[in-house]
Motif scaffolding. Structure first.
Motif, PDB file in Angstrom:
ATOM      1  N   SER A 136       5.832   3.878   0.962  1.00 36.88           N
ATOM      2  CA  SER A 136       6.505   3.064   1.972  1.00 36.88           C
ATOM      3  C   SER A 136       6.006   3.362   3.392  1.00 36.88           C
ATOM      4  O   SER A 136       5.729   2.456   4.156  1.00 36.88           O
ATOM      5  CB  SER A 136       8.008   3.296   1.901  1.00 36.88           C
ATOM      6  OG  SER A 136       8.666   2.575   2.906  1.00 36.88           O
ATOM      7  N   SER A 137       5.882   4.640   3.725  1.00 37.75           N
ATOM      8  CA  SER A 137       5.562   5.009   5.108  1.00 37.75           C
ATOM      9  C   SER A 137       4.070   5.000   5.436  1.00 37.75           C
ATOM     10  O   SER A 137       3.699   4.755   6.580  1.00 37.75           O
ATOM     11  CB  SER A 137       6.140   6.385   5.434  1.00 37.75           C
ATOM     12  OG  SER A 137       5.531   7.379   4.638  1.00 37.75           O
ATOM     13  N   GLU A 138       3.209   5.235   4.445  1.00 36.66           N
ATOM     14  CA  GLU A 138       1.785   5.368   4.743  1.00 36.66           C
ATOM     15  C   GLU A 138       0.895   4.325   4.085  1.00 36.66           C
ATOM     16  O   GLU A 138      -0.117   3.930   4.653  1.00 36.66           O
ATOM     17  CB  GLU A 138       1.291   6.759   4.319  1.00 36.66           C
ATOM     18  CG  GLU A 138       1.967   7.904   5.054  1.00 36.66           C
ATOM     19  CD  GLU A 138       1.541   9.265   4.533  1.00 36.66           C
ATOM     20  OE1 GLU A 138       0.439   9.365   3.938  1.00 36.66           O
ATOM     21  OE2 GLU A 138       2.307  10.225   4.711  1.00 36.66           O
ATOM     22  N   LEU A 139       1.246   3.889   2.891  1.00 40.76           N
ATOM     23  CA  LEU A 139       0.340   3.039   2.120  1.00 40.76           C
ATOM     24  C   LEU A 139       0.654   1.550   2.223  1.00 40.76           C
ATOM     25  O   LEU A 139      -0.036   0.735   1.607  1.00 40.76           O
ATOM     26  CB  LEU A 139       0.348   3.481   0.649  1.00 40.76           C
ATOM     27  CG  LEU A 139       0.008   4.953   0.413  1.00 40.76           C
ATOM     28  CD1 LEU A 139       0.033   5.278  -1.061  1.00 40.76           C
ATOM     29  CD2 LEU A 139      -1.336   5.303   1.026  1.00 40.76           C
ATOM     30  N   MET A 140       1.669   1.217   3.003  1.00 45.84           N
ATOM     31  CA  MET A 140       2.018  -0.188   3.225  1.00 45.84           C
ATOM     32  C   MET A 140       2.116  -0.450   4.726  1.00 45.84           C
ATOM     33  O   MET A 140       3.150  -0.885   5.231  1.00 45.84           O
ATOM     34  CB  MET A 140       3.333  -0.524   2.515  1.00 45.84           C
ATOM     35  CG  MET A 140       3.284  -0.309   1.014  1.00 45.84           C
ATOM     36  SD  MET A 140       4.874  -0.560   0.208  1.00 45.84           S
ATOM     37  CE  MET A 140       4.841  -2.332   0.003  1.00 45.84           C
ATOM     38  N   PRO A 141       1.022  -0.208   5.472  1.00 45.56           N
ATOM     39  CA  PRO A 141       1.084  -0.311   6.933  1.00 45.56           C
ATOM     40  C   PRO A 141       1.284  -1.734   7.444  1.00 45.56           C
ATOM     41  O   PRO A 141       1.671  -1.920   8.602  1.00 45.56           O
ATOM     42  CB  PRO A 141      -0.275   0.240   7.377  1.00 45.56           C
ATOM     43  CG  PRO A 141      -1.186  -0.050   6.222  1.00 45.56           C
ATOM     44  CD  PRO A 141      -0.319   0.137   5.001  1.00 45.56           C
ATOM     45  N   GLU A 142       1.052  -2.739   6.595  1.00 42.01           N
ATOM     46  CA  GLU A 142       1.209  -4.122   7.032  1.00 42.01           C
ATOM     47  C   GLU A 142       2.671  -4.477   7.308  1.00 42.01           C
ATOM     48  O   GLU A 142       2.971  -5.396   8.058  1.00 42.01           O
ATOM     49  CB  GLU A 142       0.678  -5.102   5.959  1.00 42.01           C
ATOM     50  CG  GLU A 142      -0.759  -4.902   5.596  1.00 42.01           C
ATOM     51  CD  GLU A 142      -0.983  -3.778   4.575  1.00 42.01           C
ATOM     52  OE1 GLU A 142      -2.157  -3.489   4.298  1.00 42.01           O
ATOM     53  OE2 GLU A 142      -0.013  -3.189   4.055  1.00 42.01           O
ATOM     54  N   ILE A 143       3.558  -3.736   6.673  1.00 42.25           N
ATOM     55  CA  ILE A 143       4.988  -4.021   6.797  1.00 42.25           C
ATOM     56  C   ILE A 143       5.655  -2.897   7.583  1.00 42.25           C
ATOM     57  O   ILE A 143       5.814  -1.797   7.064  1.00 42.25           O
ATOM     58  CB  ILE A 143       5.667  -4.141   5.408  1.00 42.25           C
ATOM     59  CG1 ILE A 143       4.917  -5.111   4.511  1.00 42.25           C
ATOM     60  CG2 ILE A 143       7.129  -4.517   5.562  1.00 42.25           C
ATOM     61  CD1 ILE A 143       4.877  -6.534   4.996  1.00 42.25           C
ATOM     62  N   GLU A 144       6.017  -3.206   8.831  1.00 37.75           N
ATOM     63  CA  GLU A 144       6.749  -2.236   9.619  1.00 37.75           C
ATOM     64  C   GLU A 144       8.226  -2.441   9.342  1.00 37.75           C
ATOM     65  O   GLU A 144       8.733  -3.546   9.437  1.00 37.75           O
ATOM     66  CB  GLU A 144       6.456  -2.442  11.104  1.00 37.75           C
ATOM     67  CG  GLU A 144       5.035  -2.093  11.472  1.00 37.75           C
ATOM     68  CD  GLU A 144       4.788  -2.241  12.957  1.00 37.75           C
ATOM     69  OE1 GLU A 144       5.735  -2.053  13.742  1.00 37.75           O
ATOM     70  OE2 GLU A 144       3.654  -2.540  13.307  1.00 37.75           O
TER      71      GLU A 144
END
Length: 149
Positions: A136-144
């Motif tokens: 969630s915090s590192e591998l999905m940077p497109e979604i803040e």
């Protein structure tokens, strides 16, 4: 394959949510349209966005967003809280009515979480939690996404 396994889990969560929502339509308890449901989930996930922040996030015009939000306000799912700093700005806050509606989806997450804790050793559960937090915090940077309390 990891992608297939993740997709299967994600799909099962979606299907359970949809089945529950459609069950509410059968008993006429549902008062949100599909698009309104998506709007509410986005508003909740953004954590008190303004109307402009919501419209920018979903990529629609401010008047279109205002129309959708006013419908949600009329139905009792959103409150508009005026900003102390800028009286022209309003924050969107989901109401308890929405949280009651949303819990039909969240209850299944709780059920699956309980089953995970019962089925796997605590070390594996802790590792899964660490992995999901990193995803969630590192591998999905497109979604803040703000931290939801």
């Amino acid at each position: 394959m990891l992608d297939d396994a993740l997709n299967k889990v994600y799909t099962k969560f979606k299907l359970q949510f949809y089945r529950t929502i459609f069950g509410r339509f059968q008993t006429r308890e549902a008062s949100l349209t599909t698009v309104e449901t998506f709007c509410m989930e986005i508003i909740m996930s953004l954590g008190k966005p303004t109307v402009n922040e919501f419209s920018r996030y979903v990529g629609i015009s401010a008047p279109n967003a205002a129309y959708k939000i006013n419908s949600l306000v009329q139905k009792g799912y959103v409150l508009k809280e005026q900003s102390i700093n800028d009286k022209r700005e309003y924050f969107l806050i989901p109401t308890q009515k929405f949280y009651d509606y949303y819990n039909i989806s969240y209850r299944y997450v709780v059920t699956v979480t309980q089953r995970i804790r019962e089925h796997f050793p605590s070390e594996d559960v802790a590792q899964l939690e660490r992995m999901l937090n990193i995803i969630s915090s590192e591998l999905m940077p497109e979604i803040e996404q703000p931290t939801i309390s």
